[in-house]
Motif scaffolding. Structure first.
Motif, PDB file in Angstrom:
ATOM      1  N   ILE A 189       0.817  -1.210   0.000  1.00 24.17           N
ATOM      2  CA  ILE A 189       0.000   0.000   0.000  1.00 24.17           C
ATOM      3  C   ILE A 189       0.853   1.264   0.000  1.00 24.17           C
ATOM      4  O   ILE A 189       0.549   2.237  -0.681  1.00 24.17           O
ATOM      5  CB  ILE A 189      -0.918   0.006   1.247  1.00 24.17           C
ATOM      6  N   VAL A 190       1.933   1.197   0.772  1.00 19.91           N
ATOM      7  CA  VAL A 190       2.785   2.373   0.946  1.00 19.91           C
ATOM      8  C   VAL A 190       3.151   3.076  -0.360  1.00 19.91           C
ATOM      9  O   VAL A 190       2.993   4.288  -0.460  1.00 19.91           O
ATOM     10  CB  VAL A 190       4.049   2.007   1.749  1.00 19.91           C
ATOM     11  N   PRO A 191       3.620   2.343  -1.352  1.00 20.94           N
ATOM     12  CA  PRO A 191       4.025   3.034  -2.584  1.00 20.94           C
ATOM     13  C   PRO A 191       2.878   3.814  -3.227  1.00 20.94           C
ATOM     14  O   PRO A 191       3.066   4.950  -3.675  1.00 20.94           O
ATOM     15  CB  PRO A 191       4.474   1.893  -3.495  1.00 20.94           C
ATOM     16  N   ALA A 192       1.701   3.217  -3.237  1.00 24.11           N
ATOM     17  CA  ALA A 192       0.560   3.885  -3.867  1.00 24.11           C
ATOM     18  C   ALA A 192       0.210   5.166  -3.124  1.00 24.11           C
ATOM     19  O   ALA A 192      -0.057   6.211  -3.732  1.00 24.11           O
ATOM     20  CB  ALA A 192      -0.647   2.944  -3.889  1.00 24.11           C
ATOM     21  N   VAL A 193       0.229   5.103  -1.807  1.00 22.76           N
ATOM     22  CA  VAL A 193      -0.092   6.283  -1.003  1.00 22.76           C
ATOM     23  C   VAL A 193       0.975   7.354  -1.195  1.00 22.76           C
ATOM     24  O   VAL A 193       0.658   8.533  -1.385  1.00 22.76           O
ATOM     25  CB  VAL A 193      -0.221   5.912   0.490  1.00 22.76           C
ATOM     26  N   ARG A 194       2.223   6.942  -1.153  1.00 27.54           N
ATOM     27  CA  ARG A 194       3.320   7.888  -1.359  1.00 27.54           C
ATOM     28  C   ARG A 194       3.173   8.577  -2.708  1.00 27.54           C
ATOM     29  O   ARG A 194       3.297   9.795  -2.830  1.00 27.54           O
ATOM     30  CB  ARG A 194       4.660   7.144  -1.352  1.00 27.54           C
ATOM     31  N   ALA A 195       2.898   7.785  -3.720  1.00 20.64           N
ATOM     32  CA  ALA A 195       2.800   8.330  -5.075  1.00 20.64           C
ATOM     33  C   ALA A 195       1.671   9.336  -5.188  1.00 20.64           C
ATOM     34  O   ALA A 195       1.825  10.427  -5.747  1.00 20.64           O
ATOM     35  CB  ALA A 195       2.600   7.198  -6.084  1.00 20.64           C
ATOM     36  N   ALA A 196       0.522   8.988  -4.610  1.00 24.61           N
ATOM     37  CA  ALA A 196      -0.630   9.888  -4.686  1.00 24.61           C
ATOM     38  C   ALA A 196      -0.332  11.186  -3.938  1.00 24.61           C
ATOM     39  O   ALA A 196      -0.633  12.286  -4.421  1.00 24.61           O
ATOM     40  CB  ALA A 196      -1.867   9.209  -4.114  1.00 24.61           C
ATOM     41  N   ALA A 197       0.277  11.049  -2.776  1.00 14.51           N
ATOM     42  CA  ALA A 197       0.596  12.239  -1.976  1.00 14.51           C
ATOM     43  C   ALA A 197       1.563  13.146  -2.735  1.00 14.51           C
ATOM     44  O   ALA A 197       1.435  14.370  -2.732  1.00 14.51           O
ATOM     45  CB  ALA A 197       1.196  11.831  -0.633  1.00 14.51           C
ATOM     46  N   ARG A 198       2.497  12.520  -3.394  1.00 12.85           N
ATOM     47  CA  ARG A 198       3.458  13.290  -4.171  1.00 12.85           C
ATOM     48  C   ARG A 198       2.772  13.971  -5.354  1.00 12.85           C
ATOM     49  O   ARG A 198       3.063  15.119  -5.689  1.00 12.85           O
ATOM     50  CB  ARG A 198       4.568  12.380  -4.664  1.00 12.85           C
TER      51      ARG A 198
END
Lengths: 273, 273
Positions: B238-247
């Motif tokens: 999940i982390v990568p998807a959340v990081r990407a969206a936040a970015r």
DNA sequence: ATCGAGCTTCCGGCCACCGGAAGGAGCCAG
DNA sequence: CTGGCTCCTTCCGGTGGCCGGAAGCTCGAT
């Protein structure tokens, strides 16, 4: 921006309450950040009076003062506003259907309610590459010129309809309906078909398809629309999706007519997918 | 109701403005519709005073009176509240990314900002079949107990952090962090990793992954999270998807660190904003 | 029929609000 | 540096709007 914008005034009695509300009215689309004197000017208040009231509002959180010294609407006021049943309650239940419709169309999806003689947009999902659409969440538009507006007007109480028909109608584009009898025919068609199709009435490049959303007492409480590029649009492909989503929301709101039941009843001539 | 509910009071000076704001404060989650006397009671006003003020608010549209005689927050107030830059401006630009994240995860997606020592949820997309999540748009939660809260706290000004660390921390579940030094370590981890993972702190069955959203001055202005069922959750997925969206949202807001081009070379003159 | 809860209207006394005026901070042009 | 501009902040005396008790009304429940 348009110069006629800020003059959305009220009787604004000289009561303290009226002044406070006048201060809030000073903010609007295109005026999200104001100086103290700007507020005073717009609200028609002496500077010192505005200073005192604005100070109180800011202390409570209704307004916020940025590092640039400008005042903006505060989070606390937004929070309270979010409790409005005609926005949040509606929105919460409509969201999943809007999502799906948005996902399916990859275009603009809008949800609106009527307030007086205007439509107020409560939610909007806009695809970045979709037609630029001339509305925003919290924005207002005239009833006669928009898809959602025509739907809301078609099912509005008779007095409202007559008032709108009697008043002069602004033309946003050459294709906007401005003739009362023509609008009357359009409204009848909306009631007959259960949808409104408006081509180029707000923007020559955009076409909108709107359908009514009903509440638990069966009254039309909102309207849902999809806006697509006018060029090459095929309404017949859109109408069913919009109708279905509107019905889904109506059901979520508890409208009896949208109850789930094993039905084969489909509108005549439904040949599309 | 819980007795501690209505007591979200303010100094509430006896000024007229204070009384008006007190009336608005009477509304809240779980109190969307009130009788006149209910408002008077909650706001601590004599009935006749409340009557007069409420009447003025309703005339303006800040309150609406339903056919059942109950008062609710009016559409007009919602409209003004929608102008709050920390909700609408942020929301508008974040929406596409929230959509995508929601679509990809089919779970709860939340966007929140900090106000004082609490987090305020600005937007939320909830899948009907996802974990029931204990928050709502416009709702508040403590900073120390939620994923978004920990992120916002980790990047908050030092004084805010110290105040929160010094105050007693409520335990929403047995797994909620309530120990200052433990929270301090958690915040350090958030700053190091760029994400917060909270398992069972609000609800034993839910796990949330949150990441910071930065504004144009590089400060953290909001936080984004995904909430999934605790059982069998695989944060690493999940982390990568959340990081990407936040970015993505940070970039949409103009954060330099989220520029598309990898940093390193400051192109001379060209991009003089 | 009686009660109580909630709503609406009225009106005299008093005090909180009003707003002119003075002073300070920042900015630009000369 | 000086003058002029805009915007903000504080102060204070007079007064007009606000306050809130009380009386009367409409419900619906007992």
């Amino acid at each position: 921006m348009s110069p006629a914008q800020g003059a959305r005034e009220k009787p604004a009695g000289p009561s303290v309450t009226g002044r406070v509300l006048g201060i809030l009215s000073a903010f609007g689309p295109g005026a999200e950040a104001l100086t103290l004197s700007g507020i005073a000017r717009t609200a028609g208040l002496p500077l010192s009076t505005a200073h005192r009231l604005v100070g109180e509002l800011a202390a409570w959180g209704a307004l916020e003062r940025g590092e640039d010294g400008l005042y903006r609407i505060g989070l606390r006021l937004w929070e309270v506003g979010a409790l409005a049943p005609r926005s949040l309650g509606l929105r919460e239940r409509a969201m999943p259907y809007l999502e799906d419709l948005y996902e399916a169309m990859r275009q603009n999806v809008q949800l609106a309610v009527r307030d007086g003689h205007e439509v107020v947009y409560v939610e909007r999902l806009a695809h970045p590459e979709a037609v630029r659409v001339f509305s925003r969440v919290g924005g207002r538009m005239p009833l006669h010129a928009t898809g959602v507006g025509q739907v809301l007007l078609a099912y509005a109480p008779a007095p409202v309809q007559e008032e709108v028909l009697a008043a002069p109608m602004a033309a946003l584009t050459p294709r906007t309906i401005t003739d009362p009898s023509e609008l009357r025919r359009a409204l009848a068609a909306v009631r007959r078909e259960g949808v409104a199709v408006c081509d180029g009435m707000v923007d020559l490049l955009a076409l909108s398809v709107a359908a009514p959303v009903r509440g638990e007492d069966e009254r039309v409480v909102a309207s849902l629309s999809v806006v697509v590029p006018s060029a090459g649009a095929e309404p017949r492909a859109i109408v069913p999706a919009v109708r279905a989503a509107a019905r889904g929301i109506s059901r979520a709101l508890g409208a009896p007519s949208a109850r789930r039941r094993p039905v084969g009843v489909v509108s005549p001539g439904a040949s599309g997918t």
